[in-house]
Design a protein around this motif. Sequence first.
Motif: not given
Length: 276
Positions: A140, A142, A145, A151, A155
Amino acid sequence: VPVDHHSLTEALSSYVVVNSFEIEEGLDIVEDFFSSSEAKGCYLSPLVTTGGNKVSAKPDFVRTRKATPAEAKVNQPSPAPASAASSSSWQDRVPSIQRRLSYELPMMTDESQLMSYEHLCKLARHLPNSVVGCSWRLAYSTCVHGISLRTMYRNMREMDGPILLAVRDSNHHVFGVLSSTQFRICEKFIGTGQCFLYTFHEGIGLKIFTWTGENEFYVKCDPNALCFGSGDGAFGLWLDEELYRGSSAPCKTYDNEVLSSTEQFTIQSVEAWCFD
């Protein structure tokens, strides 16, 4: 710092230079190799020495790996001339050069937009044995994604195993946590004593805060917050659901100092790495 080429070769012993990259730390680039008996035979990067047999005024950080037996045999240093300094005189002549060279850059399937090579190399040596030698994969970010804690959880739904979380605040301070398990929404704290908090201090380097045994408040994954360490109403690290604001305070779980540049901080970016 004047240095005899043969002495430098012997001091770097059984390691092989495989790559290099620039950092801004002057001569403070050498970690475990200048303790006299560490080895014999290595490849020397031209980024470390110059034609004048002196350590470069602007040396680069050199990435290394252990030499294979064949490489060590082929690259044994030639006998030192009578004027060459001994390994003991090397130590006497360069006592202030510190350890900074022995950590190999981990294998990575993705590029970090948050951590430098130095960050990655230093963190790699503190990972649990279960993931040593594994490749790092970006679970992940920022930047990739979007800004959402949900989120991140989504993930990691199919993952199992440790997660390295890195946070950079608006003052460009880098810190985070090694979690022994992936992040998943749970009513209770999760994780094991392998978890730790970390922070990078300019001029000091990496500081690790391991489990104290005081409590088992390792990791708490809520829909609206992600928390690490607790005690006396404080969290070692707390991130909100939008991954926009966070806080850090000393806590009993890790006996940590404030990880970020200020106790309350604005998040600039977040990355979570898993290990394959």
